[in-house]
Structures are given as structure tokens and as C-alpha cells.
Write a protein that holds these residues in place. Structure first.
Motif, mmCIF file in Angstrom:
data_model
loop_
_atom_site.group_PDB
_atom_site.id
_atom_site.type_symbol
_atom_site.label_atom_id
_atom_site.label_comp_id
_atom_site.label_asym_id
_atom_site.label_seq_id
_atom_site.Cartn_x
_atom_site.Cartn_y
_atom_site.Cartn_z
ATOM 1 N N ALA A 128 0.835 -1.198 0.000
ATOM 2 C CA ALA A 128 0.000 0.000 0.000
ATOM 3 C C ALA A 128 0.873 1.252 0.000
ATOM 4 O O ALA A 128 0.578 2.233 -0.679
ATOM 5 C CB ALA A 128 -0.918 -0.010 1.212
ATOM 6 N N LEU A 129 1.984 1.177 0.739
ATOM 7 C CA LEU A 129 2.850 2.355 0.828
ATOM 8 C C LEU A 129 3.579 2.653 -0.481
ATOM 9 O O LEU A 129 3.941 3.793 -0.750
ATOM 10 C CB LEU A 129 3.870 2.168 1.948
ATOM 11 C CG LEU A 129 3.315 2.385 3.367
ATOM 12 C CD1 LEU A 129 4.348 1.992 4.408
ATOM 13 C CD2 LEU A 129 2.888 3.829 3.569
ATOM 14 N N TRP A 132 1.206 4.932 -2.280
ATOM 15 C CA TRP A 132 0.550 6.005 -1.526
ATOM 16 C C TRP A 132 1.242 7.337 -1.822
ATOM 17 O O TRP A 132 2.465 7.418 -1.763
ATOM 18 C CB TRP A 132 0.606 5.671 -0.037
ATOM 19 C CG TRP A 132 -0.100 6.672 0.807
ATOM 20 C CD1 TRP A 132 0.467 7.580 1.639
ATOM 21 C CD2 TRP A 132 -1.503 6.858 0.904
ATOM 22 N NE1 TRP A 132 -0.491 8.323 2.238
ATOM 23 C CE2 TRP A 132 -1.722 7.916 1.809
ATOM 24 C CE3 TRP A 132 -2.612 6.256 0.295
ATOM 25 C CZ2 TRP A 132 -2.993 8.369 2.134
ATOM 26 C CZ3 TRP A 132 -3.871 6.703 0.621
ATOM 27 C CH2 TRP A 132 -4.050 7.750 1.536
ATOM 28 N N ARG A 133 0.437 8.362 -2.138
ATOM 29 C CA ARG A 133 1.034 9.635 -2.547
ATOM 30 C C ARG A 133 1.856 10.259 -1.426
ATOM 31 O O ARG A 133 2.854 10.898 -1.667
ATOM 32 C CB ARG A 133 -0.057 10.609 -2.986
ATOM 33 C CG ARG A 133 -0.559 10.307 -4.377
ATOM 34 C CD ARG A 133 -1.426 11.429 -4.891
ATOM 35 N NE ARG A 133 -2.494 10.863 -5.713
ATOM 36 C CZ ARG A 133 -3.775 10.915 -5.395
ATOM 37 N NH1 ARG A 133 -4.174 11.533 -4.312
ATOM 38 N NH2 ARG A 133 -4.674 10.361 -6.169
ATOM 39 N N SER A 135 3.635 8.795 0.902
ATOM 40 C CA SER A 135 4.720 8.036 1.519
ATOM 41 C C SER A 135 6.071 8.418 0.921
ATOM 42 O O SER A 135 6.148 9.004 -0.158
ATOM 43 C CB SER A 135 4.475 6.545 1.341
ATOM 44 O OG SER A 135 4.530 6.225 -0.018
ATOM 45 N N ARG A 218 -0.658 -3.319 -4.030
ATOM 46 C CA ARG A 218 -0.303 -2.140 -4.803
ATOM 47 C C ARG A 218 -1.343 -1.869 -5.879
ATOM 48 O O ARG A 218 -1.830 -0.743 -6.029
ATOM 49 C CB ARG A 218 1.059 -2.403 -5.435
ATOM 50 C CG ARG A 218 1.686 -1.311 -6.207
ATOM 51 C CD ARG A 218 3.063 -1.800 -6.615
ATOM 52 N NE ARG A 218 3.307 -1.483 -8.006
ATOM 53 C CZ ARG A 218 3.807 -0.330 -8.412
ATOM 54 N NH1 ARG A 218 4.103 0.596 -7.541
ATOM 55 N NH2 ARG A 218 4.015 -0.113 -9.681
ATOM 56 N N MET A 221 -4.540 -0.577 -4.318
ATOM 57 C CA MET A 221 -4.419 0.754 -3.734
ATOM 58 C C MET A 221 -4.509 1.827 -4.819
ATOM 59 O O MET A 221 -5.059 2.894 -4.598
ATOM 60 C CB MET A 221 -3.085 0.837 -2.994
ATOM 61 C CG MET A 221 -3.010 1.919 -1.968
ATOM 62 S SD MET A 221 -4.134 1.604 -0.601
ATOM 63 C CE MET A 221 -3.752 2.996 0.425
ATOM 64 N N GLN A 225 -7.153 4.844 -4.744
ATOM 65 C CA GLN A 225 -6.708 6.234 -4.677
ATOM 66 C C GLN A 225 -7.418 7.124 -5.681
ATOM 67 O O GLN A 225 -7.488 8.337 -5.502
ATOM 68 C CB GLN A 225 -5.192 6.326 -4.889
ATOM 69 C CG GLN A 225 -4.432 6.071 -3.625
ATOM 70 C CD GLN A 225 -3.101 6.777 -3.647
ATOM 71 O OE1 GLN A 225 -2.972 7.914 -3.242
ATOM 72 N NE2 GLN A 225 -2.095 6.082 -4.125
ATOM 73 N N ASN A 240 -2.703 12.664 6.872
ATOM 74 C CA ASN A 240 -2.207 11.658 5.958
ATOM 75 C C ASN A 240 -2.395 10.250 6.526
ATOM 76 O O ASN A 240 -2.904 9.347 5.875
ATOM 77 C CB ASN A 240 -0.721 11.933 5.701
ATOM 78 C CG ASN A 240 -0.171 11.013 4.630
ATOM 79 O OD1 ASN A 240 -0.933 10.515 3.804
ATOM 80 N ND2 ASN A 240 1.124 10.783 4.662
ATOM 81 N N PHE A 244 -4.722 7.264 5.098
ATOM 82 C CA PHE A 244 -4.097 6.016 4.663
ATOM 83 C C PHE A 244 -4.781 4.810 5.298
ATOM 84 O O PHE A 244 -5.190 3.876 4.609
ATOM 85 C CB PHE A 244 -2.604 6.035 5.045
ATOM 86 C CG PHE A 244 -1.896 4.775 4.701
ATOM 87 C CD1 PHE A 244 -1.676 4.422 3.378
ATOM 88 C CD2 PHE A 244 -1.445 3.913 5.694
ATOM 89 C CE1 PHE A 244 -1.033 3.253 3.059
ATOM 90 C CE2 PHE A 244 -0.804 2.746 5.379
ATOM 91 C CZ PHE A 244 -0.594 2.407 4.056
ATOM 92 N N GLY A 248 -7.901 4.500 2.731
ATOM 93 C CA GLY A 248 -7.191 3.748 1.700
ATOM 94 C C GLY A 248 -7.113 2.267 2.015
ATOM 95 O O GLY A 248 -7.776 1.439 1.400
#
Lengths: 335, 301
Positions: A128-129, A132-133, A135, A218, A221, A225, A240, A244, A248
Motif C-alpha cells: 500500500a505504501l 501512496w502519494r 509516503s 499495490r 491501492m 486512490q 495523511n 491512509f 485507503g
């Protein structure tokens, strides 16, 4: 979900278990070998009881019911399995199949369930990270590495780990579930020793499954998003971390749960090679030994349990999933 | 016949569009290209190996045992005196051969069953569907292990390939069936039928050419899975003991105590080749999956 559709799903479960059991009953019988004769001949070579081999083989055949026609054996097998009577081992007569499996099962379940759950948890979060925008870009560089690790089967990773950390550096034991001379009495040192022995096999399983979980997460996610509620949460000025976790991760994780149920079901069958590489005393090791000796009843017993766990995991998944995700109605689940 | 021509032009433009789309996707997302490059280099390694090294050195006791890499033996030799360079090239060729034979057989069986069922529907289709659904839940490696050990006495590479093919048809059968179901309702198949084309003509000249992209994707996936299965089986010691395939080298180094003897090159050579093979196959199959299913694509926004 209607009562009828649950009944249909249950019927499918029984059909799968029956068909798979039938397959497993007949496949080992293709072999032009007689396990009893093999066993007695090796005993004879080792200087065991000499005598009339043929009479002995016949006697054991009667004992195990192998003298009857195949269809009668098949019916007896179905009846016994339905009553969970798994019979006795041929190679380790008079040990009961259920005892052999019972001795090996805790090892496998402990090692593989833990690594599966750990791999799922860590892999999902890392995956996920990576997209993620908010991260750090460190996670983006992890992607090719994750790809490489998920491509390599765990027995190869295991071999490398054993070589480097076992032989070269000598930090970890080369195999086994615990020390050879340790007696099996529950105590703190014993638990520590078992943990110590499980580090390398666990690490090899973790490394190879981590990537698979991460890459699947991934993909999910990315879709999540793009949703409107993510923009909305951002416009609301939520932190954030909260966006998340609650917006998310929580929405993207659903399909991962399906995969988790499946891979928990596959825990036992995935264990064969990793247990062989590490000499781990689990079900996979027992199954391999049984296959080498063509020990019909142990093979049937282990494979029957494997088939049951996999089909059961899929059954549970199908029944629970509509509860988790209201978008899935039974009509679409039927494909 | 103008109607016929109009019916034909549709899938053709569709095909050209799909092809362009595929090229665009591959250019933006190079995973297929990288994977293909890795696999092609392995194939080149296997094919050229034959010219640089005597394949007889892939068998026991033709060289000095346990020799570290030198100019004569670039990959070293193992404890039985096999030249590891010869083993690697010969083994790669053999393993690829098993995978290709098994993959082709699997896709052929799967496609035939898909057509037999989906084209005529009815109870044949129902039976085939249930069989595929049931068999798909049975873990392949498990069945393969049991089959392989049952026919162990004569486990040559051919039999290995056939054994694997026995389970490799399930996925293609399911995927291609779905395609055939859509296709048989399409305009151009309908037109062909109205024009009085025979079933065989419709299947071979109308449907199969349009299925080609799916068939080739299924084939690549099936070959990849067959290769992985064969290596897994051989690593378990269920391969032919006289044939130095890639999986057998793993089995040997596990069983002939490569570790205890401290022969690091014996471990490095096969693992390098296998990692290239696995990563290459993985990139290709993942890329093909995303190509066929745009939902899976991760856009680099």
C-alpha cells in the motif's frame, strides 16, 4: 444469499472433496509396485526375518485389504474416509496414520500459519505504501526488489539462506525442528530452541510471499486512490495517516482477504519443498516419505486432509464474502 | 460476397486496434520486454552452449571432481565431475523443452475441450465445466508428486512433460471457454453461419484466428507454469536420474552435500540460471496478465 444457494455451494464442496479423493485413490495404484513386497524385501536385505516372502506378502495383503478387487477397495476407502478412519501405515506398521499426521501437523501449522499471516500483514502494508502519494520515495524503489523476490520460489531462497547463514556464517542451525539430542519436554529453553530452528525456514517463506502480497495490494491501492471519497477526505484536511489507514487501506484490503483465505488453505500443500530443504519435521516431510514408500494409507490420509482444508477455506470464503462486501450478490458470484 | 467481407472486416480492424494498444502498453510498461529479453538470453545460452562445450561433460565422471571455476571449467565442476557449464546449458535446453511440450499439450487439450463444450453447449458443456471447476481446486503439485512417484520406474523427461500436461489444461480450458462463449454470439460468426459455413469452417477459419492472441498468451503462461512445476518435481528427486535438467541440479546439490564440501560454485551456477529464468517468466506472465486485464495495470501517475 438464499438458502438454496448455500445448499448448492455445500453440494459443490462435497463434490469437490469426493472427486479429489477418488483421483487420489486411483493415482498411486497406477504404479506397478507393491509397497508390501518392497518393504519386506528391504527388511530381508537388512538381515531381517527370512522365510517365505510370498506367504508373508499375501498375509499382509489380506491384512490391509489389498487382496480384494479394486472397486471393493475403493468402496471400503470411501466408507473409511467418510468416518475419518484413516487406517494404518504400511511402511511403519503398526503405527496408525492418524498418529503420524497428528505428530507432524502442529509443526507445519505453527510454522506456515505464522509466516502466512506475517507475510500478509507486512506485505499488504508495504504494498500500500509503494503507491501512496504521501509516503516516502524509499518505498517506490522497493518495487523491483519485491518483484524479484516474488518471482523466486521459496526453496531456492531457502537454499541460499541455509548456505549463507547456516554453513558460511554458522549463525543458524542447518535444519530440523529442534536439536537432535533435545528431549521433547515443554520448557522455556525448548520453545526458544524451536523458534531458533524456525527462523531460516520462516525467513525464506516470508521473503518469497511478501512480494506477492505487496504487489497485489499495490494494484488495489491504485484503484482506491482514484476514488472520489479519497479526494473528499483530502479536501476535508484529514491527516495523511488517517486517510491512509481508514480510507485507503481499509477499502483496498478486501480482495486481499480472499487471497489470504486461499493461501491459508494451501498452507499444508505448500509445505513439502520448504520442509525438505530444511529437514523440518512437518506434514510435507511425512507425505514425501509416504510417497517414496508408496504407503497408500498415509498418502490418502494426508492428501485427504489437504483437500478438505483447501475446499473448506474456499467454502468459507464464498459464504463470508457477500457479508463483507455488499456489492457481491450471489448472482454475480456464480459467474 | 459483400456481406461476408463486411463481416470479416470487423474482427480485422479490432485485431489491428488491439495490436496497436498492446504495442503502446508494452512501450510504456517494459516488464514484458525485460522478461522476454531475460528468457531469450537464456535460450541463446542453451542453444549456443552446444557449440562451446561438449554436452557429454554434463554427465558424471567426465572431468576432475570438485574443481573451482577456471578457464577450462568456467562454472567449475561438481563432486561427480560434471562440467557445470555443460550441465547448465544442457539442463536449460532440456527444461525448456519439457516446458514447451507440456505447455503445448496442455493448451491443445484445454482448447479442444473448451470448443467441444462451449460451441454446442448442453450437457457436454455442463460436465466439462464441473470437471474443470473441481480439478482446479486440487493442488497441482500434490497430484504431480503422487503421479510422478507412482510411475517413477520409467520417469523420463517425456513422461515428465506428459504428466505435467495432464494438469496444465485446466486454466486454458476455463479461459478459452469464456472467449468462445462470447465469440459464438458475435456478428461475424452469425454471418458465417447464415452464409451456410460448416461448423468446422466456422471454428477453424472464423474463430481460431481471432482467438490467436488469447491462445498465445495462454501458451506462454502454460509453458511458464509447466517449467516451474517440472523444476519443483525434480528438486524433490522425482525427475530422471540420468538427465541433468535444471531441477535435478538442485536435487543433486541438496543430496550430494554440496554445502558440507564447501563447493560454493556448485550452488551459485544453478541458482543464477534459475533466478534469471524465474524472474523472466514472472515478468512475462504478469505483463501478459495486465495486458489482457487492464484493471490490474498500475498507472505511473
Amino acid at each position: 444469499m438464499t438458502f438454496l444457494s448455500i445448499c448448492r455451494r455445500l453440494g459443490m464442496f462435497l463434490l469437490v472433496v469426493w472427486t479429489a479423493s477418488t483421483l487420489i485413490f486411483f493415482v498411486p495404484r497406477i504404479a506397478p509396485r507393491n509397497p508390501i513386497q518392497d518393504k519386506l524385501l528391504t527388511q530381508l536385505e537388512q538381515g531381517g526375518a527370512a522365510g517365505d516372502i510370498k506367504a508373508l506378502v499375501d498375509a499382509y495383503n489380506v491384512k490391509f485389504g489389498l487382496d480384494k478387487p479394486l472397486w471393493q477397495q475403493y468402496l471400503a476407502f470411501l466408507g473409511d474416509t467418510a468416518r475419518f478412519d484413516l487406517g494404518q501405515s504400511i511402511a511403519y506398521y503398526p503405527s496408525r496414520t492418524i498418529d503420524i499426521i497428528g505428530g507432524a501437523l502442529p509443526w507445519t501449522i505453527a510454522l506456515l500459519t505464522t509466516t502466512t499471516l506475517l507475510g500478509f500483514a507486512i506485505g499488504t502494508i508495504i504494498g500500500a505504501l509503494t503507491v501512496w502519494r504521501g509516503s516516502s520515495s524509499f518505498y517506490r524503489y522497493l518495487v523491483p526488489l519485491l518483484m524479484v523476490f516474488s518471482a523466486i520460489p521459496f526453496y531456492l531462497i531457502g537454499l541460499v539462506l541455509v548456505y549463507v547463514f547456516g554453513y558460511r556464517l554458522g549463525w543458524f542451525p542447518l535444519g530440523g525442528g529442534m536439536g537432535i539430542r533435545t528431549s521433547f519436554v515443554w520448557s522455556v529453553p525448548l520453545v526458544l530452541e524451536i523458534l531458533y530452528h524456525s527462523i531460516l525456514p520462516a525467513a525464506s517463506m516470508l521473503l518469497s510471499t511478501l512480494g506477492t502480497w505487496a504487489l497485489a495490494m499495490r494494484g488495489m491501492m491504485v484503484t482506491v486512490q482514484g476514488e472520489d471519497y479519497m479526494n473528499f477526505a483530502e479536501a476535508l484536511g484529514l491527516k495523511n495517516r488517517r486517510r491512509f489507514l481508514q480510507y485507503g487501506l481499509r477499502n483496498a484490503i478486501l480482495p486481499q482477504l480472499t487471497l489470504l483465505a486461499l493461501s491459508l488453505g494451501h498452507v499444508l500443500s505448500g509445505s513439502i519443498l520448504v520442509e525438505l530443504v530444511f529437514g523440518y519435521p512437518g506434514v510435507g516431510q511425512q507425505l514425501f516419505r509416504a510417497i517414496q514408500h508408496l504407503d497408500y494409507f498415509v498418502i490418502y490420509g494426508i492428501v485427504f486432509i489437504l483437500i478438505c482444508t483447501i475446499s473448506f477455506a474456499m467454502l468459507i470464503m464464498d459464504l463470508v464474502y457477500p457479508l463483507l462486501d455488499p456489492r457481491i450478490r450471489q448472482s454475480s458470484a456464480a459467474r | 460476397m459483400p456481406a461476408d467481407a463486411a463481416a470479416r472486416s470487423k474482427p480485422l480492424t479490432w485485431r489491428r486496434e488491439a495490436f496497436r494498444e498492446a504495442v503502446r502498453y508494452i512501450r510504456r510498461n517494459p516488464s514484458i520486454a525485460i522478461g522476454a529479453a531475460l528468457i531469450l538470453s537464456l535460450i541463446a545460452f542453451a542453444v549456443c552452449g552446444r557449440f562451446f562445450v561438449d554436452w557429454n561433460d554434463a554427465f558424471p565422471l567426465s572431468g576432475p571432481p570438485s574443481r573451482a571455476p577456471t578457464l577450462d571449467y568456467p562454472f567449475g565442476t561438481d563432486a561427480k565431475g560434471r562440467n557445470l557449464l555443460a550441465v547448465m546449458t544442457y539442463g536449460t535446453a532440456l527444461t525448456l523443452k519439457i516446458g514447451i511440450v507440456a505447455g503445448l499439450l496442455g493448451v491443445a487439450i484445454g482448447t479442444t475441450l473448451a470448443f467441444v463444450g462451449a460451441y454446442h453447449r448442453g450437457w457436454t458443456d455442463a460436465i466439462i465445466r464441473v470437471v474443470v471447476d473441481v480439478l482446479i481446486t486440487v493442488p497441482a503439485l500434490l497430484v504431480l508428486v503422487v503421479v510422478a512417484s507412482a510411475i517413477r520406474s520409467s520417469m523420463s523427461t517425456t513422461i515428465m512433460a506428459i504428466t505435467i500436461a495432464l494438469l496444465a489444461w485446466r486454466e486454458p480450458a476455463r479461459k478459452i471457454r469464456a472467449q468462445v462463449l462470447v465469440m459464438r454470439e458475435s456478428q461475424y460468426v452469425l454471418m458465417a453461419r447464415l452464409n451456410g459455413a460448416s461448423t468446422a469452417r466456422i471454428i477453424f477459419f472464423e474463430m481460431l484466428p481471432n482467438l490467436l492472441p488469447y491462445l498465445s498468451a495462454s501458451l506462454v503462461v502454460a509453458v511458464a507454469q509447466a517449467i516451474l512445476a517440472s523444476i519443483g518435481l525434480e528438486a524433490l528427486g522425482l525427475g530422471s536420474p540420468s538427465e541433468p535438467t535444471l531441477g535435478m541440479t538442485i536435487y543433486w546439490l541438496m543430496n550430494e552435500s554440496a554445502f558440507l564440501l564447501g563447493l560454493w560454485w556448485w550452488i551459485v551456477a544453478p541458482i543464477t540460471v534459475l533466478v534469471v529464468l524465474f524472474v523472466g517468466l514472472y515478468l512475462i506472465t504478469v505483463g501478459l496478465d495486465e495486458l489482457a486485464n487492464p484493471k490490474l495495470r498500475v498507472r505511473n501517475s
